[in-house]
Motif scaffolding. Structure first.
Motif, PDB file in Angstrom:
ATOM      1  N   ASP A   9       9.689  -1.084  -8.344  1.00  8.81           N
ATOM      2  CA  ASP A   9       9.444  -0.011  -7.384  1.00  8.81           C
ATOM      3  C   ASP A   9       8.029  -0.022  -6.812  1.00  8.81           C
ATOM      4  OD1 ASP A   9      12.036   1.045  -7.349  1.00  8.81           O
ATOM      5  OD2 ASP A   9      11.670   2.096  -9.224  1.00  8.81           O
ATOM      6  N   LEU A  10       7.108  -0.743  -7.441  1.00  2.88           N
ATOM      7  CA  LEU A  10       5.757  -0.897  -6.887  1.00  2.88           C
ATOM      8  C   LEU A  10       5.660  -2.104  -5.958  1.00  2.88           C
ATOM      9  CD1 LEU A  10       3.352  -0.134  -9.885  1.00  2.88           C
ATOM     10  CD2 LEU A  10       3.844   1.303  -7.905  1.00  2.88           C
ATOM     11  N   CYS A  11       6.532  -3.080  -6.147  1.00  6.89           N
ATOM     12  CA  CYS A  11       6.497  -4.312  -5.359  1.00  6.89           C
ATOM     13  C   CYS A  11       6.911  -4.026  -3.917  1.00  6.89           C
ATOM     14  CB  CYS A  11       7.435  -5.350  -5.976  1.00  6.89           C
ATOM     15  SG  CYS A  11       7.469  -6.924  -5.087  1.00  6.89           S
ATOM     16  N   LYS A  12       6.115  -4.542  -2.968  1.00 10.37           N
ATOM     17  CA  LYS A  12       6.450  -4.369  -1.554  1.00 10.37           C
ATOM     18  C   LYS A  12       6.930  -5.670  -0.911  1.00 10.37           C
ATOM     19  CE  LYS A  12       1.713  -4.951  -0.001  1.00 10.37           C
ATOM     20  NZ  LYS A  12       0.534  -4.275   0.480  1.00 10.37           N
ATOM     21  N   GLY A  13       7.148  -6.697  -1.719  1.00  8.34           N
ATOM     22  CA  GLY A  13       7.726  -7.940  -1.229  1.00  8.34           C
ATOM     23  C   GLY A  13       6.805  -8.789  -0.384  1.00  8.34           C
ATOM     24  N   CYS A  14       5.509  -8.725  -0.627  1.00 12.81           N
ATOM     25  CA  CYS A  14       4.546  -9.485   0.183  1.00 12.81           C
ATOM     26  C   CYS A  14       4.561 -10.982  -0.126  1.00 12.81           C
ATOM     27  CB  CYS A  14       3.135  -8.925  -0.002  1.00 12.81           C
ATOM     28  SG  CYS A  14       2.428  -9.178  -1.643  1.00 12.81           S
ATOM     29  N   GLU A  15       5.126 -11.374  -1.252  1.00  7.45           N
ATOM     30  CA  GLU A  15       5.264 -12.762  -1.702  1.00  7.45           C
ATOM     31  C   GLU A  15       3.948 -13.446  -2.068  1.00  7.45           C
ATOM     32  OE1 GLU A  15       8.216 -15.320   0.185  1.00  7.45           O
ATOM     33  OE2 GLU A  15       8.877 -13.596   1.375  1.00  7.45           O
ATOM     34  N   LEU A  16       2.867 -12.707  -2.196  1.00 10.05           N
ATOM     35  CA  LEU A  16       1.592 -13.303  -2.595  1.00 10.05           C
ATOM     36  C   LEU A  16       1.683 -13.893  -3.999  1.00 10.05           C
ATOM     37  CD1 LEU A  16      -0.983 -10.728  -1.173  1.00 10.05           C
ATOM     38  CD2 LEU A  16      -0.462 -13.008  -0.306  1.00 10.05           C
TER      39      LEU A  16
END
Length: 64
Positions: A9-16
Motif C-alpha cells: 500500500d506504500l508502493c507507487k509502482g515507480c520501478e526504481l
C-alpha cells in the motif's frame, strides 16, 4: 538469505527498486494496491544477496 518485505500500500509502482536490484529479482505485480498502483514484488527471494539497494532506492520507504 535475506527477507525482502514490500508494503504494497506504500508502493507507487515507480520501478526504481526493480531497476536498482543487481540480481534482478524484483518485478512489478499484476495486482493493484489501495491507491490504484501496480506494486513491486519479489520474484526470486532465494537469490537475494542482501545489498539493500532496493530499500535505499525506494522514495516511499515501502521496502524493508
Amino acid at each position: 538469505m535475506s527477507n525482502i518485505v514490500i508494503d504494497r500500500d506504500l508502493c507507487k509502482g515507480c520501478e526504481l527498486c526493480v531497476n536498482a536490484c543487481p540480481q534482478k529479482i524484483l518485478g512489478m505485480g499484476r495486482e493493484i494496491n489501495a491507491k490504484g498502483y501496480f506494486f513491486a514484488g519479489v520474484a526470486e527471494p532465494k537469490r537475494c544477496i542482501g545489498c539493500r539497494l532496493c530499500c535505499i532506492t525506494c522514495p516511499d520507504m515501502a521496502i524493508e
